[in-house]
Design an enzyme around this catalytic site. Sequence first.
Site, PDB file in Angstrom:
ATOM      1  N   LYS A  19       0.875  -1.310   0.042  1.00  0.00           N
ATOM      2  CA  LYS A  19      -0.041   0.070   0.085  1.00  0.00           C
ATOM      3  C   LYS A  19       0.930   1.494   0.007  1.00  0.00           C
ATOM      4  O   LYS A  19       0.853   2.145  -0.972  1.00  0.00           O
ATOM      5  CB  LYS A  19      -1.013   0.078   1.256  1.00  0.00           C
ATOM      6  CG  LYS A  19      -1.701   1.120   1.252  1.00  0.00           C
ATOM      7  CD  LYS A  19      -3.152   0.644   2.015  1.00  0.00           C
ATOM      8  CE  LYS A  19      -2.962   0.894   3.490  1.00  0.00           C
ATOM      9  NZ  LYS A  19      -2.823   1.996   4.053  1.00  0.00           N
ATOM     10  N   SER A  20       1.703   1.211   0.956  1.00  0.00           N
ATOM     11  CA  SER A  20       2.809   2.463   1.023  1.00  0.00           C
ATOM     12  C   SER A  20       3.314   2.849  -0.354  1.00  0.00           C
ATOM     13  O   SER A  20       3.543   3.925  -0.907  1.00  0.00           O
ATOM     14  CB  SER A  20       3.749   2.324   2.073  1.00  0.00           C
ATOM     15  OG  SER A  20       3.158   2.109   3.328  1.00  0.00           O
ATOM     16  N   ARG A  24       2.926   5.969  -3.327  1.00  0.00           N
ATOM     17  CA  ARG A  24       4.103   6.804  -3.762  1.00  0.00           C
ATOM     18  C   ARG A  24       4.321   6.662  -4.908  1.00  0.00           C
ATOM     19  O   ARG A  24       4.936   7.591  -5.537  1.00  0.00           O
ATOM     20  CB  ARG A  24       5.187   6.339  -2.703  1.00  0.00           C
ATOM     21  CG  ARG A  24       5.246   6.668  -1.418  1.00  0.00           C
ATOM     22  CD  ARG A  24       6.040   6.049  -0.401  1.00  0.00           C
ATOM     23  NE  ARG A  24       6.156   6.401   0.914  1.00  0.00           N
ATOM     24  CZ  ARG A  24       5.132   6.202   1.867  1.00  0.00           C
ATOM     25  NH1 ARG A  24       4.242   5.533   1.464  1.00  0.00           N
ATOM     26  NH2 ARG A  24       5.570   6.671   3.160  1.00  0.00           N
ATOM     27  N   ARG A 120      -8.301  12.324  12.595  1.00  0.00           N
ATOM     28  CA  ARG A 120      -6.986  12.148  12.578  1.00  0.00           C
ATOM     29  C   ARG A 120      -6.139  13.392  12.490  1.00  0.00           C
ATOM     30  O   ARG A 120      -6.341  14.019  11.700  1.00  0.00           O
ATOM     31  CB  ARG A 120      -6.562  11.042  11.560  1.00  0.00           C
ATOM     32  CG  ARG A 120      -7.176   9.552  11.532  1.00  0.00           C
ATOM     33  CD  ARG A 120      -6.742   8.677  10.686  1.00  0.00           C
ATOM     34  NE  ARG A 120      -5.740   8.230  10.946  1.00  0.00           N
ATOM     35  CZ  ARG A 120      -4.793   7.479  10.200  1.00  0.00           C
ATOM     36  NH1 ARG A 120      -5.377   6.958   9.000  1.00  0.00           N
ATOM     37  NH2 ARG A 120      -3.447   7.058  10.443  1.00  0.00           N
ATOM     38  N   SER A 165       7.370   8.816  12.275  1.00  0.00           N
ATOM     39  CA  SER A 165       6.206   8.626  11.286  1.00  0.00           C
ATOM     40  C   SER A 165       6.522   8.796   9.758  1.00  0.00           C
ATOM     41  O   SER A 165       7.101   9.938   9.546  1.00  0.00           O
ATOM     42  CB  SER A 165       5.075   9.823  11.612  1.00  0.00           C
ATOM     43  OG  SER A 165       4.082   9.855  10.620  1.00  0.00           O
ATOM     44  N   GLN A 167       4.662   8.990   7.318  1.00  0.00           N
ATOM     45  CA  GLN A 167       3.796   9.971   6.638  1.00  0.00           C
ATOM     46  C   GLN A 167       4.346  11.367   6.646  1.00  0.00           C
ATOM     47  O   GLN A 167       4.531  12.235   5.913  1.00  0.00           O
ATOM     48  CB  GLN A 167       2.445   9.752   7.154  1.00  0.00           C
ATOM     49  CG  GLN A 167       1.736   8.563   6.785  1.00  0.00           C
ATOM     50  CD  GLN A 167       0.393   8.212   7.210  1.00  0.00           C
ATOM     51  OE1 GLN A 167      -0.046   8.847   7.863  1.00  0.00           O
ATOM     52  NE2 GLN A 167      -0.183   7.029   6.822  1.00  0.00           N
ATOM     53  N   ASP A 313       1.662  -1.499  11.885  1.00  0.00           N
ATOM     54  CA  ASP A 313       0.416  -1.971  11.433  1.00  0.00           C
ATOM     55  C   ASP A 313      -0.037  -3.144  11.522  1.00  0.00           C
ATOM     56  O   ASP A 313      -1.137  -3.801  11.337  1.00  0.00           O
ATOM     57  CB  ASP A 313       0.362  -1.602   9.927  1.00  0.00           C
ATOM     58  CG  ASP A 313       0.449   0.110   9.523  1.00  0.00           C
ATOM     59  OD1 ASP A 313       0.105   0.783  10.477  1.00  0.00           O
ATOM     60  OD2 ASP A 313       0.542   0.213   8.260  1.00  0.00           O
ATOM     61  N   LYS A 340      -4.689   5.591  14.544  1.00  0.00           N
ATOM     62  CA  LYS A 340      -4.985   5.024  13.374  1.00  0.00           C
ATOM     63  C   LYS A 340      -6.110   5.129  12.747  1.00  0.00           C
ATOM     64  O   LYS A 340      -7.039   6.064  13.559  1.00  0.00           O
ATOM     65  CB  LYS A 340      -4.395   3.625  13.493  1.00  0.00           C
ATOM     66  CG  LYS A 340      -2.595   3.584  13.719  1.00  0.00           C
ATOM     67  CD  LYS A 340      -1.772   4.045  12.601  1.00  0.00           C
ATOM     68  CE  LYS A 340      -0.416   4.097  12.988  1.00  0.00           C
ATOM     69  NZ  LYS A 340       0.445   4.673  11.856  1.00  0.00           N
ATOM     70  N   ARG A 386      -7.714  -3.496   9.081  1.00  0.00           N
ATOM     71  CA  ARG A 386      -6.853  -4.310   9.794  1.00  0.00           C
ATOM     72  C   ARG A 386      -7.346  -4.841  11.014  1.00  0.00           C
ATOM     73  O   ARG A 386      -7.110  -6.187  11.495  1.00  0.00           O
ATOM     74  CB  ARG A 386      -5.365  -3.527  10.197  1.00  0.00           C
ATOM     75  CG  ARG A 386      -4.813  -2.814   8.995  1.00  0.00           C
ATOM     76  CD  ARG A 386      -3.354  -2.651   9.099  1.00  0.00           C
ATOM     77  NE  ARG A 386      -2.512  -2.020   8.238  1.00  0.00           N
ATOM     78  CZ  ARG A 386      -2.465  -2.709   6.927  1.00  0.00           C
ATOM     79  NH1 ARG A 386      -2.655  -3.805   6.887  1.00  0.00           N
ATOM     80  NH2 ARG A 386      -2.225  -1.709   5.857  1.00  0.00           N
TER      81      ARG A 386
END
Length: 426
Positions: A19-20, A24, A120, A165, A167, A313, A340, A386
């Site tokens: 996913k990450s 990107r 968030r 992090s 992100q 995660d 999260k 998740r």
Amino acid sequence: MIIRPANALKGEITIPGDKSISHRAVMFGAIADGITEIDGFLTGEDCLSTIDCFRKLGIQIEVLPNNKVRVHGKGPHGLQAPADTLYTGNSGTTTRLMLGLLAGQSFGSSLDGDASIRKRPMQRVIGPLQRMGAKITGRDGGNLCPLTIQGQPLHGIEYKLPVASAQVKSALLLASLYAEGDTLLIEPAKSRDHSELMLNYLGAKIRVDNLNIRSTPISELSARPIVVPGDISSAAYFMVAGLMLPHSEITIKNVGINSTRTGVIDVLKAMGGQIEIANYRRVNNEPMADITVKSSSLTGTTIEGSMIPRLIDEIPVIAVAASVAAGTTIVKDAGELKVKESDRIQTVVTELDKAGVDIRGTEDGMIINGGRPIRGTHFESYHDHRIAMAMAVAGLAADSESHIHNAGAVDISFPGYFETLKSLRR
Ligand code: S3P
């Protein structure tokens, strides 16, 4: 979704793309010059949100059969002012990285997401971006979506990240590409480094010296093909299921094993899990291999410190492994779980407690006394992918049938999850 207990899981599977890395590949492809061909793209809802945002920014993106995506990049200064709010759905990665990218553009934009995204914290990205010269406003003093960004000229900063992090780090790296002068970021512990690896693969100038990351602004990035390895976070459900259930052996092919992501392998091995890595290779700077797990008797462990960002995660499914392990498992230094897609300390503890697990939440983690039988129950996903996937693994090891409510949440990161699980039943 109804989950029946399983006697054994056996076979070979592939899992969807990371996913990450998928996010990107689209983002960096959009600001590279030329066409980026992506292979193994995760067509989960989160990454589709990223595609949708970039289409609104004037980038042509083709979603092709067999998980291929073609991004028609327009270079660092090719994005266009969007006519509409950029909607990031459930995706924290999209929201936070877009903030960094949009801050230095020559146009204004706005970002919003679903009910979870609107809760968030964004200040962790917006604070340092403001120090770079960004102008961003929103609810709660600019902490919460919807957010409005007025593109501004930026300047480089030196910044010590208070939390590990990826992100936040990636948002600042994106902003740094457009800033005047270098940016130096100092991490408290190593977080996933896919941005550094991929940006450098495309021609950026990011130098990494352990926890120090120095980025020099660039005038161009060049499109290159990107292969997305399987997502180790998705592999983790099958790793835990294969280790926990008797008579099981599962091989998961083509999984990304970047060392910033393999905490789950290290911890499950420390718990006594039989895990083998084979067929190691590298694609666009990212290591990839096949992972085989076999039924094992697990014992409890302590997970803390710099290990946490390497498996953040995977903690919900590691908690399931800890539920059947002999002895106590302690998770600490993991306060990030609270912010999260759901508050994962609360949701994991509530759901496993319902199944008869001896589990207790703490300020920054949880304590699990393993070894009690897991009872079949009605699990709630809280619309957190998740949680849905981890509780399905608990259901496989339970003494009777379980139900997962709002199980459709799995589509965020793993469309076809339940079908893959079913294909392994023996
Ligand atoms: C991600 C970073 C992590 C992780 C998330 C994906 C990324 O979040 O939990 O699922 O792609 O950069 P944080 O940066 O908040 O730790």
